[in-house]
Scaffold this active site. Structure first.
Site, PDB file in Angstrom:
ATOM      1  N   ASP A 153       0.774  52.623  64.156  1.00 39.61           N
ATOM      2  CA  ASP A 153       0.030  51.884  63.126  1.00 39.61           C
ATOM      3  C   ASP A 153      -0.126  52.688  61.849  1.00 39.61           C
ATOM      4  O   ASP A 153       0.066  53.894  61.829  1.00 39.61           O
ATOM      5  CB  ASP A 153      -1.383  51.582  63.642  1.00 39.61           C
ATOM      6  N   LYS A 178      -0.146  48.001  59.876  1.00 38.16           N
ATOM      7  CA  LYS A 178      -0.882  46.851  59.380  1.00 38.16           C
ATOM      8  C   LYS A 178      -1.596  47.270  58.112  1.00 38.16           C
ATOM      9  O   LYS A 178      -2.421  48.163  58.133  1.00 38.16           O
ATOM     10  CB  LYS A 178      -1.930  46.437  60.412  1.00 38.16           C
ATOM     11  N   MET A 224     -14.032  48.500  59.722  1.00 37.59           N
ATOM     12  CA  MET A 224     -13.346  47.428  58.994  1.00 37.59           C
ATOM     13  C   MET A 224     -14.330  46.647  58.120  1.00 37.59           C
ATOM     14  O   MET A 224     -14.223  45.437  57.987  1.00 37.59           O
ATOM     15  CB  MET A 224     -12.665  46.458  59.979  1.00 37.59           C
TER      16      MET A 224
HETATM   17  N1  SAH Z   1      -9.299  52.130  67.326  1.00 39.22           N
HETATM   18  C1  SAH Z   1      -9.825  52.697  66.110  1.00 39.22           C
HETATM   19  C2  SAH Z   1     -10.433  51.649  65.204  1.00 39.22           C
HETATM   20  C3  SAH Z   1      -9.439  50.616  64.735  1.00 39.22           C
HETATM   21  S1  SAH Z   1     -10.101  49.456  63.624  1.00 39.22           S
HETATM   22  C4  SAH Z   1     -10.818  53.802  66.479  1.00 39.22           C
HETATM   23  O1  SAH Z   1     -11.202  53.938  67.637  1.00 39.22           O
HETATM   24  O2  SAH Z   1     -11.180  54.583  65.596  1.00 39.22           O
HETATM   25  C5  SAH Z   1      -9.710  50.172  62.065  1.00 39.22           C
HETATM   26  C6  SAH Z   1     -10.952  50.672  61.370  1.00 39.22           C
HETATM   27  O3  SAH Z   1     -11.368  51.888  61.977  1.00 39.22           O
HETATM   28  C7  SAH Z   1     -10.794  51.001  59.921  1.00 39.22           C
HETATM   29  O4  SAH Z   1     -10.910  49.858  59.101  1.00 39.22           O
HETATM   30  C8  SAH Z   1     -11.952  51.938  59.685  1.00 39.22           C
HETATM   31  O5  SAH Z   1     -13.173  51.231  59.566  1.00 39.22           O
HETATM   32  C9  SAH Z   1     -11.995  52.680  61.000  1.00 39.22           C
HETATM   33  N2  SAH Z   1     -11.288  53.967  60.963  1.00 39.22           N
HETATM   34  C10 SAH Z   1     -10.284  54.362  61.760  1.00 39.22           C
HETATM   35  N3  SAH Z   1      -9.932  55.633  61.482  1.00 39.22           N
HETATM   36  C11 SAH Z   1     -10.754  56.044  60.484  1.00 39.22           C
HETATM   37  C12 SAH Z   1     -10.918  57.265  59.775  1.00 39.22           C
HETATM   38  N4  SAH Z   1     -10.168  58.327  60.032  1.00 39.22           N
HETATM   39  N5  SAH Z   1     -11.880  57.327  58.836  1.00 39.22           N
HETATM   40  C13 SAH Z   1     -12.673  56.275  58.568  1.00 39.22           C
HETATM   41  N6  SAH Z   1     -12.557  55.111  59.205  1.00 39.22           N
HETATM   42  C14 SAH Z   1     -11.627  54.991  60.157  1.00 39.22           C
END
Ligand code: SAH
Length: 487
Positions: free
Chosen positions: A35, A55, A168
């Site tokens: 991703d 995405k 998100m």
């Molecule tokens: N599975 C992922 C989340 C996926 S949804 C997890 O466990 O972290 C995607 C959202 O995750 C993004 O829109 C943001 O809100 C958050 N996100 C993921 N990685 C991030 C990062 N390094 N810093 C800030 N937000 C993050």
């Protein structure tokens, strides 16, 4: 034959925040389907085929259905597939749906957990998600109302005592804060927004429910980011990490995490790799080695291919008993030593007192313009540049431990990349390496002593005064340390 799909959590961003099982699965994979949020540093050392199904917020390269189908197709080809997802595969991001799809089609799969940004991302900005004095629970909520399909129970959310983390949620920030205030949360409740947590370009701002939207707009912050609501945010000023190289993104030639990688990462820098040239062995006639002489080794690969030819002719190390072995840089010394050979020192081009014959080993192209007088130059291999797939605007500096590493990078760059590289700070380990950098047309060369500690110190000195890397610790209406271009 039936393959296997591993849904692997890549962790929040820092490539070392990956589980051991996740790492092994990546190394074993035939193909990695990844991703947008996955750090490229995790992918660059891999041999596997890599498919970006990235995405973007408004633009899906692949629909979810296409991704599901792709996983099934690859597995049915008998491949070991890693589906690499940011954070933990089952925290949003539709990992559950992918598993269901695989199960329905009888494709064998597993889930390898990852460190979720929803927890670790807070810690990276100095916010403990729970704290005895401030929060005894936490709640992780999607801010993307369409993803949930229906409106959230805002009354319930607003009345939680614990820390609330929205993922998100950046596009809905105004709506989120409004709902929370309307449903009874104090407008003075502390709020932080953390963008690219644990990545080199991490940024964080702090404000309160009433003002966070404005602060975010002023600081041009956007997705991916975490929105953190609750009193634990108050700890950010006190606990925000401050490492000397924090916020720096450096390029090094090693594919494998090396000592240099570890030293730089431990000081807070983020490190990525570039691909070296392909090395093709050349056929050459062995010189008469029976009487000894001086063997000058300009790079370790050259020696390696020389040794292969020696072995093929029935000789091992002992055939070099009467040879003085000299090197042209410290990296060659180090690698020869790893291979069980202690060099007799550095070759000095000004010195003509070496025992004859003086034979120099190297790469074909490099040898052709190597100054100095030798009895014979033996090119044991030819290096072919590989096109570099890196966006150099994302890096602050590059480190060259050897001359070959510098020429490899320059030769693999296209015109645009070269333009950027010419002005980019280049740390050259040793004077020979610095000379090669100049010869290659690089203009911002910093020669350092050829030790890893000297490199780390030089990087720190170079960047400590840069205004773009403020180490200011004010967060309200202000931005946390951030060095370079953000995207
Ligand atoms: N599975 C992922 C989340 C996926 S949804 C997890 O466990 O972290 C995607 C959202 O995750 C993004 O829109 C943001 O809100 C958050 N996100 C993921 N990685 C991030 C990062 N390094 N810093 C800030 N937000 C993050």
């Amino acid at each position: 034959m039936s393959g296997f799909v591993s849904l692997v959590g890549a962790g929040p961003g820092n490539p070392e925040l990956l589980t051991l099982l996740g790492k092994r699965r990546l190394q074993e994979a035939d193909v990695v389907v990844y991703d947008r949020l996955v750090n490229p540093a995790l992918l660059s050392p891999l041999m596997a085929e890599k498919i970006d199904v990235g995405k973007l917020p408004h633009h899906h390269k692949f629909s979810q259905y296409q991704i599901n189908d792709l996983l099934v197709k690859l597995a049915r080809e008998g491949k070991r597939v890693v589906r690499l997802k940011a954070g933990d595969p089952y925290v949003f991001g539709r990992g559950g749906e992918e598993s269901q799809y695989l199960r329905e089609r009888n494709v064998a799969f597993e889930v390898v957990p990852g460190i979720t940004s929803a927890i670790a991302g807070l810690g990276a900005a100095g916010i403990p998600i729970t704290h005895r004095d401030f929060a005894s629970s936490f709640h992780i909520i999607t801010g993307h109302h369409k993803a949930a399909g229906k409106e959230l129970d805002w009354r319930n959310i607003a009345h939680q005592e614990g820390t609330i983390v929205f993922l998100m949620g950046m596009e809905e920030l105004g709506r989120i804060t409004q709902h929370l205030i309307e449903n009874g949360k104090s407008p003075q409740t502390p709020v932080a927004v953390i963008q690219w947590a644990t990545h080199w370009k991490q940024r964080a701002v702090k404000s309160d429910l009433a003002n966070i939207s404005q602060v975010v707009t002023e600081n041009k912050m956007s997705s991916p980011a975490l929105i953190v609501v609750g009193d634990v945010v108050g700890l950010m000023d006190e606990l925000y990490p401050h490492l000397p190289l924090q916020g720096l993104h450096l390029l090094v030639p090693f594919k494998e995490p090396s000592q240099l990688f570890a030293k730089l990462q431990d000081q807070g820098a983020a490190v990525n790799f570039f691909d070296r040239r392909l090395k093709m062995p050349l056929k050459f006639d062995l010189p008469d080695i029976s009487h000894g002489g001086t063997l000058v080794v300009t790079d370790f690969a050259a020696f390696h291919f020389f040794q292969q030819t020696l072995l093929a002719s029935g000789f091992d190390h002992r055939a070099l008993l009467y040879w003085q072995i000299l090197t042209t840089n410290h990296m060659v010394d180090r690698k020869l030593r790893d291979a069980g050979i202690i060099s007799d020192g550095n070759f000095d081009m000004e010195n003509s007192q070496y025992r004859d014959p003086v034979i120099v080993l190297g790469e074909q192209q490099t040898l052709s313009h190597l100054p100095g007088h030798y009895s014979e130059k033996i090119a044991t291999y030819q290096a072919k540049p590989v096109a570099q797939q890196i966006d150099l605007t994302n890096f602050h500096a590059v480190i060259f431990p050897s001359s070959a590493s510098a020429s490899d990078l320059v030769e693999g760059c296209d015109a645009d990349q070269r333009q950027r590289l010419v002005l980019m700070p280049c740390f050259a380990m040793g004077t020979m390496v610095a000379e090669e950098c100049h010869r290659l047309g690089l203009e911002n060369v910093i020669a350092v002593e050829p030790t890893f500690d000297a490199v780390v110190n030089a990087v720190e000195r170079k960047f400590q005064n840069e205004s773009s890397r403020s180490t200011s610790r004010q967060f309200r209406d202000n931005i946390s340390p951030n060095p370079a271009k953000d995207n």
